[in-house]
Design a protein around this motif. Structure first.
Motif, short mmCIF file in Angstrom:
data_model
loop_
_atom_site.label_atom_id
_atom_site.label_comp_id
_atom_site.label_asym_id
_atom_site.label_seq_id
_atom_site.Cartn_x
_atom_site.Cartn_y
_atom_site.Cartn_z
N ILE A 124 0.98 -0.86 0.19
CA ILE A 124 0.31 0.36 0.15
C ILE A 124 0.91 0.78 -0.55
CG2 ILE A 124 -1.72 1.50 1.76
CD1 ILE A 124 -2.93 -1.91 1.92
N PRO A 142 -5.57 9.91 -5.00
CA PRO A 142 -6.53 9.82 -5.16
C PRO A 142 -7.30 8.71 -4.37
CG PRO A 142 -5.08 9.09 -7.22
CD PRO A 142 -4.40 9.94 -5.75
N SER A 143 -8.49 8.88 -4.13
CA SER A 143 -8.70 7.96 -3.01
C SER A 143 -8.41 6.59 -3.65
CB SER A 143 -10.36 7.45 -3.23
OG SER A 143 -10.89 6.98 -2.21
N GLY A 144 -7.54 6.05 -2.14
CA GLY A 144 -7.56 4.63 -2.42
C GLY A 144 -5.59 4.53 -2.69
N LYS A 195 -3.28 7.73 1.54
CA LYS A 195 -2.81 8.79 2.62
C LYS A 195 -3.13 8.37 3.90
CE LYS A 195 -6.36 11.14 -0.44
NZ LYS A 195 -6.69 10.51 -0.68
N THR A 196 -4.42 7.93 4.26
CA THR A 196 -4.81 7.82 5.82
C THR A 196 -3.96 6.35 5.91
OG1 THR A 196 -7.50 8.09 5.19
CG2 THR A 196 -6.14 6.77 7.43
N THR A 197 -3.49 5.28 5.21
CA THR A 197 -2.68 4.61 5.99
C THR A 197 -1.20 5.06 6.82
OG1 THR A 197 -3.28 3.11 4.31
CG2 THR A 197 -1.37 2.63 5.34
N GLU A 256 -8.05 14.54 6.07
CA GLU A 256 -8.77 15.35 5.25
C GLU A 256 -10.33 16.25 6.24
OE1 GLU A 256 -9.95 13.46 2.27
OE2 GLU A 256 -9.07 11.55 1.65
N HIS A 303 -8.30 15.33 -0.68
CA HIS A 303 -8.48 15.63 -2.09
C HIS A 303 -8.44 17.42 -2.09
CE1 HIS A 303 -9.70 11.69 -3.11
NE2 HIS A 303 -10.50 11.84 -1.27
#
Ligand code: ATP
Ligand code: MG
Length: 223
Positions: free
Chosen positions: A24, A43-45, A48-50, A172, A203
């Motif tokens: 990831i 982009p989504s996925g 970023k959160t990881t 976000e 984003h």
């Protein structure tokens, strides 16, 4: 001085179907100096959160070195001695904040600040001052069901800032807000520039020109 340092950070998980390891994040390098504002878009996925959760020590990387406040947490195998020093310095604002329904804003902020060592009197004066700066002093005795999304985000941010954190991680923070609330919340966040070290993922490309360093995350690769 670097507050955050990532060297060749990789995070892999087992694919649910094929059972193969998928990366990831791959070989991510990042240096964030004290007082800097870094923005990560992608982009989504894209991971970023990881990435933000690895910096927050919520997730542990599969490989690479993570150093926070001069402590090499990966080399020390996430020792409690390191985590108890590092974690109180970090505030993490999630995309959708959860405020317990049974607590008023004041009670919630008292719970949040009691997690630090600053004492009730100075905690109250600190969060009252922040609520006033954020233009939401009037909601002190309100329950969350009566608050707008923007107000909830601001309350959660006040709860972090009243704890005397040094590193603010924003996942976000404006993702669930309308245009006007997005603009207001980013303005408040930019007022924190220099006082804190900040890493935000979003984003929202409209704020790129206002940060110190802008990185793009391209499916696991930080550019
Ligand atoms: N534990 C896990 N097991 C399997 N896949 C995972 C796991 N954690 C994350 N992923 C996958 O890793 C990728 C990156 O997820 P992540 O939540 O970091 O992305 P993101 O950039 O924050 O996306 P968004 O913008 O939608 O919030 C996604 O494809 C996600 O499904
Ligand atoms: Mg995310």
């Amino acid at each position: 001085m670097s507050v955050v340092s990532l060297k060749n950070i990789t995070y892999s998980v087992e694919d649910k179907h094929s059972k193969e390891l998928i990366s990831i994040l791959e070989d991510v390098n990042l240096q964030v100096a004290v007082g800097e504002f870094h923005l990560i878009t992608g982009p989504s996925g894209s991971g970023k959160t990881t990435l933000l959760q690895i910096i927050a020590t919520i997730l542990q990387p599969t490989a690479g070195e993570l150093t926070l406040f001069k402590r090499n947490v990966t080399r020390n195998n996430y020792s409690s001695a390191d985590l108890f020093v590092i974690r109180p310095k970090i505030g993490f604002l999630f995309q959708s904040v959860y405020l317990p329904e049974n607590l008023t804003v004041k009670e919630y902020l008292e719970v949040q600040t009691s997690l630090s060592n600053i004492g009730l009197i100075s905690a109250r004066s600190k969060f009252n001052e922040l609520l006033s700066q954020f233009g939401i002093s009037s909601i002190l005795n309100c329950k969350p069901s009566t608050l707008s999304g923007g107000e909830k985000q601001r309350v959660a941010l006040v709860g972090l800032l009243a704890r005397d954190i040094e590193l603010l991680l924003l996942d976000e923070p404006t993702g669930s807000l309308d245009y006007e609330n997005r603009k207001n919340l980013w303005e408040l966040i930019f007022k924190l520039k220099k006082k804190l070290t900040i890493i935000a993922v979003t984003h929202d490309e409209s704020i790129v020109s206002k940060v110190d360093v802008h990185h793009k995350l391209d499916y696991g690769h930080l550019l």
